[in-house]
Design an enzyme around this catalytic site. Structure first.
Site, PDB file in Angstrom:
ATOM      1  CE  LYS A   1      48.865  47.794  42.658  1.00 46.61           C
ATOM      2  NZ  LYS A   1      48.147  48.762  41.957  1.00 46.61           N
TER       3      LYS A   1
ATOM      4  CB  SER B   1      49.689  53.164  35.716  1.00 42.06           C
ATOM      5  OG  SER B   1      48.452  53.457  36.232  1.00 42.06           O
TER       6      SER B   1
ATOM      7  CD  GLU C   1      50.661  44.381  50.626  1.00 46.86           C
ATOM      8  OE1 GLU C   1      50.994  43.818  51.208  1.00 46.86           O
ATOM      9  OE2 GLU C   1      50.940  45.367  50.256  1.00 46.86           O
TER      10      GLU C   1
HETATM   11  C1  LIG Z   1      47.909  50.138  41.931  1.00 46.23           C
HETATM   12  C2  LIG Z   1      47.864  51.314  40.863  1.00 46.23           C
HETATM   13  C3  LIG Z   1      48.032  52.146  40.741  1.00 46.23           C
HETATM   14  C4  LIG Z   1      48.452  52.845  42.231  1.00 46.23           C
HETATM   15  O1  LIG Z   1      49.766  52.497  42.327  1.00 46.23           O
HETATM   16  P1  LIG Z   1      50.941  53.351  42.757  1.00 46.23           P
HETATM   17  O2  LIG Z   1      51.620  52.130  43.681  1.00 46.23           O
HETATM   18  O3  LIG Z   1      51.122  54.213  42.896  1.00 46.23           O
HETATM   19  O4  LIG Z   1      51.617  53.005  41.324  1.00 46.23           O
HETATM   20  C5  LIG Z   1      48.035  53.334  40.034  1.00 46.23           C
HETATM   21  N1  LIG Z   1      47.514  52.257  38.743  1.00 46.23           N
HETATM   22  C6  LIG Z   1      47.430  51.291  38.669  1.00 46.23           C
HETATM   23  C7  LIG Z   1      46.473  50.770  37.568  1.00 46.23           C
HETATM   24  C8  LIG Z   1      47.176  50.507  39.882  1.00 46.23           C
HETATM   25  O5  LIG Z   1      46.477  49.041  39.436  1.00 46.23           O
END
Ligand SMILES: *Cc1c(COP(=O)(O)O)cnc(C)c1O
Length: 396
Positions: free
Chosen positions: A88, A374, A110
């Site tokens: 993020k 992610s 948000e």
């Molecule tokens: C917020 C988040 C997501 C989901 O958000 P996307 O916009 O779909 O990438 C996925 N993995 C992590 C670790 C997150 O914090």
């Protein structure tokens, strides 16, 4: 081909379904972004912060034990190693820089689980913005640690008492604030959703994931991957990985949605939803037979959203990507599998993508796959412990 087109459409999806009062805000942003996005100095500045503040480039790690176990070649794109522990921050840095150049003094955001709120609060300190984060009262109660994190970072957390007191109500309040205060305020959206130009802007900033991954895999394997895999909430980490490979038709893309508990209680809009309009864009949405937005659920708070970025709806309809589901139980198994095999604890969101590897392995032995990791899983340890305790109790 230009995606999105000038009106913000990805095929049939996207657009600008907003009250007229917001049009001037969106236009101002769209024009400013179009002017600055190819500016050499802006790009250098963005790259500087990604590198010196967030810690890019992230590793493309060959997961040797997992690969051996599943008899595929699996590389992990390690977004979990970034500052604040997830992808993020890429988007937050890009948009904060945009806001800075637009001369704004205040950012608003948000947040649902609080992860985007934390990331916005973080960059607000870096660029010295006042920061207000809208969060549903119900979410504030569930995510106390992230609320404290935001406050520690000097942000104000504004409780939203309307509707279901969750993310979608927080989005509505943030928009109301933006219309009123647009002169000095920038609205920092957390994923590839919302009205044009947001889905495009967030995609562009997150594309650093795919650009790096492409360079790294060519370097290590001398060829492009057979599969790209990423979890999909709003869709930003997945689109960030996918987009730079869009034209590489031999690389297949698989987005993994949160299958939750069952067909009725999940967050899998592309699998179980229908096209509609939510938060200013036409896209797949989980809705009941009257078109009302349905209640959602996922063990991974970051995937718990009833819509999805419009570009993913376009990828689905055009067949460029495939979207599958992994349920809560399978995600927790994925979480354990990566921890035990590689010594890497994934976020529960990312664990959805990991868990899908087990299914893919049945038909894709020997294939070369890149998975977007992610985020890191420290934030999820308590939830996973509860899940394990529950299954142990139900067995005894
Ligand atoms: C917020 C988040 C997501 C989901 O958000 P996307 O916009 O779909 O990438 C996925 N993995 C992590 C670790 C997150 O914090």
């Amino acid at each position: 081909m230009l995606i999105p087109d000038k009106k913000g459409y990805f095929g049939d999806f996207g657009g600008k379904f907003m009250p007229e009062t917001l049009f001037s805000c969106l236009d101002e942003l769209g024009h400013f972004y179009a002017k600055i996005k190819n500016n050499k100095k802006f790009k250098e500045e963005f790259t500087f912060y990604l590198k010196e503040y967030a810690g890019r480039p992230t590793l493309l790690y060959f997961a040797k034990n997992l690969s051996k176990n599943l008899r595929m070649k699996i590389y992990l794109k390690r977004e979990d190693l970034l500052h604040t522990g997830a992808h993020k921050i890429n988007n937050s840095l890009g948009q904060a820089l945009l806001a800075h150049h637009m001369g704004k003094k205040r950012i608003i955001a948000e947040t649902g689980a609080g992860q985007h709120g934390v990331s916005a609060a973080t960059v607000a300190r870096l660029f010295n913005f006042q920061c207000d984060v809208y969060m549903g009262e119900e979410d504030i109660r569930r995510q106390r640690m992230n609320v404290f994190r935001m406050k520690t970072l000097g942000a104000r957390v504004i409780p939203v008492k309307s509707g279901s007191k969750t993310l979608k109500d927080a989005c509505n309040e943030a928009m109301r604030d933006w219309v009123t205060n647009v002169r000095n305020t920038y609205y920092l959206i957390g994923s590839t959703f919302g009205s044009h130009p947001y889905p495009m802007i967030v995609r562009d900033f997150q594309s650093v994931i795919g650009k790096e991954a492409k360079r790294q895999i060519l370097n290590k394997e001398k060829r492009l991957p057979d599969y790209l895999i990423a979890c999909v909430g709003g869709g930003s980490n997945a689109m960030g990985l996918f987009y730079p490979f869009y034209k590489d038709k031999r690389t297949k893309m698989i987005g993994v949605e949160a299958g939750g508990i069952n067909r009725n209680l999940n967050s899998a809009s592309l699998n179980f939803g229908k096209p509609g309009v939510l938060h200013g864009a036409k896209t797949y949405i989980l809705q009941d037979k009257f078109g009302q937005v349905k209640a959602t659920h996922s063990v991974a708070a970051g995937l718990d959203y009833p819509g999805v970025g419009p570009e993913h709806s376009f990828y689905k309809e055009s067949g460029r990507a495939k979207y599958v589901t992994i349920n809560d139980k399978e995600a927790v198994e994925g979480f354990k599998m990566l921890s035990e095999l590689e010594g890497i604890i994934p976020a529960l969101e990312s664990a959805h993508a990991i868990a899908y590897l087990k299914k893919l392995a049945k038909k894709a032995k020997g294939s070369l796959t890149v998975v977007c990791l992610s985020g890191r899983g420290d934030k999820d340890l308590e939830i996973v412990q509860e899940c394990i305790d529950k299954t142990l109790n139900s067995k005894s």
